[in-house]
Write a protein that holds these residues in place. Sequence first.
Motif, PDB file in Angstrom:
ATOM      1  N   TYR A  21      68.354  10.515  28.341  1.00 36.39           N
ATOM      2  CA  TYR A  21      68.758  10.317  26.957  1.00 36.39           C
ATOM      3  C   TYR A  21      67.590  10.376  25.978  1.00 36.39           C
ATOM      4  O   TYR A  21      67.774  10.711  24.812  1.00 36.39           O
ATOM      5  CB  TYR A  21      69.474   8.968  26.810  1.00 36.39           C
ATOM      6  CG  TYR A  21      70.734   8.883  27.636  1.00 36.39           C
ATOM      7  CD1 TYR A  21      71.910   9.487  27.205  1.00 36.39           C
ATOM      8  CD2 TYR A  21      70.744   8.204  28.847  1.00 36.39           C
ATOM      9  CE1 TYR A  21      73.061   9.418  27.961  1.00 36.39           C
ATOM     10  CE2 TYR A  21      71.896   8.119  29.602  1.00 36.39           C
ATOM     11  CZ  TYR A  21      73.055   8.735  29.161  1.00 36.39           C
ATOM     12  OH  TYR A  21      74.187   8.664  29.921  1.00 36.39           O
ATOM     13  N   CYS A  52      69.141   1.045  32.476  1.00 33.29           N
ATOM     14  CA  CYS A  52      69.704   0.944  31.130  1.00 33.29           C
ATOM     15  C   CYS A  52      68.732   0.370  30.092  1.00 33.29           C
ATOM     16  O   CYS A  52      68.950   0.552  28.888  1.00 33.29           O
ATOM     17  CB  CYS A  52      70.939   0.050  31.133  1.00 33.29           C
ATOM     18  SG  CYS A  52      72.312   0.618  32.141  1.00 33.29           S
ATOM     19  N   GLU A  60      75.385  -0.161  19.471  1.00 30.08           N
ATOM     20  CA  GLU A  60      76.468  -0.207  20.455  1.00 30.08           C
ATOM     21  C   GLU A  60      76.092   0.631  21.673  1.00 30.08           C
ATOM     22  O   GLU A  60      76.578   1.742  21.845  1.00 30.08           O
ATOM     23  CB  GLU A  60      77.761   0.329  19.838  1.00 30.08           C
ATOM     24  CG  GLU A  60      78.317  -0.560  18.754  1.00 30.08           C
ATOM     25  CD  GLU A  60      79.648  -0.056  18.232  1.00 30.08           C
ATOM     26  OE1 GLU A  60      80.433   0.499  19.026  1.00 30.08           O
ATOM     27  OE2 GLU A  60      79.881  -0.215  17.025  1.00 30.08           O
ATOM     28  N   PRO A  61      75.243   0.090  22.538  1.00 31.16           N
ATOM     29  CA  PRO A  61      74.823   0.867  23.712  1.00 31.16           C
ATOM     30  C   PRO A  61      76.016   1.220  24.604  1.00 31.16           C
ATOM     31  O   PRO A  61      76.891   0.395  24.834  1.00 31.16           O
ATOM     32  CB  PRO A  61      73.860  -0.053  24.448  1.00 31.16           C
ATOM     33  CG  PRO A  61      73.749  -1.302  23.671  1.00 31.16           C
ATOM     34  CD  PRO A  61      74.688  -1.238  22.517  1.00 31.16           C
ATOM     35  N   HIS A  62      76.026   2.464  25.066  1.00 35.42           N
ATOM     36  CA  HIS A  62      77.153   2.907  25.898  1.00 35.42           C
ATOM     37  C   HIS A  62      77.209   2.149  27.221  1.00 35.42           C
ATOM     38  O   HIS A  62      78.240   2.136  27.880  1.00 35.42           O
ATOM     39  CB  HIS A  62      77.105   4.423  26.119  1.00 35.42           C
ATOM     40  CG  HIS A  62      76.165   4.869  27.184  1.00 35.42           C
ATOM     41  ND1 HIS A  62      74.850   5.163  26.947  1.00 35.42           N
ATOM     42  CD2 HIS A  62      76.360   5.057  28.513  1.00 35.42           C
ATOM     43  CE1 HIS A  62      74.274   5.520  28.070  1.00 35.42           C
ATOM     44  NE2 HIS A  62      75.161   5.470  29.035  1.00 35.42           N
ATOM     45  N   CYS A  63      76.133   1.486  27.600  1.00 36.76           N
ATOM     46  CA  CYS A  63      76.061   0.741  28.862  1.00 36.76           C
ATOM     47  C   CYS A  63      77.116  -0.363  28.966  1.00 36.76           C
ATOM     48  O   CYS A  63      77.408  -0.828  30.064  1.00 36.76           O
ATOM     49  CB  CYS A  63      74.681   0.115  29.029  1.00 36.76           C
ATOM     50  SG  CYS A  63      73.331   1.297  28.910  1.00 36.76           S
ATOM     51  N   HIS A  64      77.661  -0.778  27.832  1.00 37.73           N
ATOM     52  CA  HIS A  64      78.662  -1.851  27.818  1.00 37.73           C
ATOM     53  C   HIS A  64      80.102  -1.320  27.722  1.00 37.73           C
ATOM     54  O   HIS A  64      81.041  -2.107  27.788  1.00 37.73           O
ATOM     55  CB  HIS A  64      78.416  -2.781  26.627  1.00 37.73           C
ATOM     56  CG  HIS A  64      77.121  -3.528  26.714  1.00 37.73           C
ATOM     57  ND1 HIS A  64      76.907  -4.530  27.626  1.00 37.73           N
ATOM     58  CD2 HIS A  64      75.977  -3.403  25.999  1.00 37.73           C
ATOM     59  CE1 HIS A  64      75.683  -5.001  27.468  1.00 37.73           C
ATOM     60  NE2 HIS A  64      75.095  -4.340  26.493  1.00 37.73           N
ATOM     61  N   ARG A  65      80.265  -0.023  27.579  1.00 39.38           N
ATOM     62  CA  ARG A  65      81.604   0.545  27.381  1.00 39.38           C
ATOM     63  C   ARG A  65      82.475   0.406  28.628  1.00 39.38           C
ATOM     64  O   ARG A  65      81.993   0.429  29.757  1.00 39.38           O
ATOM     65  CB  ARG A  65      81.507   2.022  27.008  1.00 39.38           C
ATOM     66  CG  ARG A  65      80.908   2.243  25.651  1.00 39.38           C
ATOM     67  CD  ARG A  65      80.936   3.705  25.288  1.00 39.38           C
ATOM     68  NE  ARG A  65      80.179   3.896  24.064  1.00 39.38           N
ATOM     69  CZ  ARG A  65      79.524   5.008  23.763  1.00 39.38           C
ATOM     70  NH1 ARG A  65      79.562   6.043  24.589  1.00 39.38           N
ATOM     71  NH2 ARG A  65      78.847   5.085  22.643  1.00 39.38           N
ATOM     72  N   SER A  67      84.403   2.595  29.869  1.00 45.97           N
ATOM     73  CA  SER A  67      84.323   3.791  30.705  1.00 45.97           C
ATOM     74  C   SER A  67      83.160   3.700  31.695  1.00 45.97           C
ATOM     75  O   SER A  67      83.266   4.172  32.833  1.00 45.97           O
ATOM     76  CB  SER A  67      84.174   5.041  29.837  1.00 45.97           C
ATOM     77  OG  SER A  67      82.976   4.980  29.073  1.00 45.97           O
ATOM     78  N   VAL A  68      82.084   3.078  31.297  1.00 41.97           N
ATOM     79  CA  VAL A  68      80.929   2.924  32.184  1.00 41.97           C
ATOM     80  C   VAL A  68      81.218   1.856  33.239  1.00 41.97           C
ATOM     81  O   VAL A  68      80.841   2.005  34.409  1.00 41.97           O
ATOM     82  CB  VAL A  68      79.657   2.607  31.367  1.00 41.97           C
ATOM     83  CG1 VAL A  68      78.460   2.392  32.285  1.00 41.97           C
ATOM     84  CG2 VAL A  68      79.365   3.731  30.380  1.00 41.97           C
ATOM     85  N   CYS A 119      81.504  11.790  33.166  1.00 49.07           N
ATOM     86  CA  CYS A 119      80.096  11.632  32.811  1.00 49.07           C
ATOM     87  C   CYS A 119      79.553  12.895  32.162  1.00 49.07           C
ATOM     88  O   CYS A 119      79.795  14.007  32.644  1.00 49.07           O
ATOM     89  CB  CYS A 119      79.268  11.291  34.054  1.00 49.07           C
ATOM     90  SG  CYS A 119      77.509  11.117  33.708  1.00 49.07           S
ATOM     91  N   GLU A 120      78.779  12.734  31.111  1.00 49.78           N
ATOM     92  CA  GLU A 120      78.206  13.877  30.408  1.00 49.78           C
ATOM     93  C   GLU A 120      77.160  14.612  31.242  1.00 49.78           C
ATOM     94  O   GLU A 120      76.818  15.751  30.948  1.00 49.78           O
ATOM     95  CB  GLU A 120      77.599  13.449  29.081  1.00 49.78           C
ATOM     96  CG  GLU A 120      76.388  12.544  29.213  1.00 49.78           C
ATOM     97  CD  GLU A 120      75.911  12.020  27.884  1.00 49.78           C
ATOM     98  OE1 GLU A 120      75.160  12.724  27.189  1.00 49.78           O
ATOM     99  OE2 GLU A 120      76.300  10.886  27.542  1.00 49.78           O
TER     100      GLU A 120
END
Length: 144
Positions: A21, A52, A60-65, A67-68, A119-120
């Motif tokens: 990233y 992470c 809003e880090p994606h690490c908390h979403r 989907s993760v 996942c991207e």
Amino acid sequence: MTVRLRAHHLLCMLTYVGEGYSKAFTANYDRIIARLGAGEDIQLIDGPDDVCAPLLDGAEPHCHRQSVIERDRLAALAVAEILGRAVAPGDKLSLSASLLVRMRNAFAAGESRAACASCEWSDLCTRVAEAGFPETRLEAARGV
């Protein structure tokens, strides 16, 4: 010391080739991969882990979403299948050369890829696996 990893990073490390990233993220991941290659144990955790860390400063880090979190759940199931036993947060794993080979074989065969569906990085990981993991950074553990 012990490397703290969430379950889906057990799959990500298999194909890590130095992309990420940000520069801070890849520098951190390189240090983690070096630690793993040197034989440090892994402790499974819920939520953001050592990988992470550079991403947690954002609003809003994606690490908390969710989907993760779901990716972690699916990855834990896949790793459990490879290990032949359940895995859960708090468990410790040693990444031997034979385990790394088994995990990479399962990944390349598509047996542990359910967590990767949204996942991207999935296309990159597919290319790395299809090529036989040639430029992955987790080199030292391969020869142990």
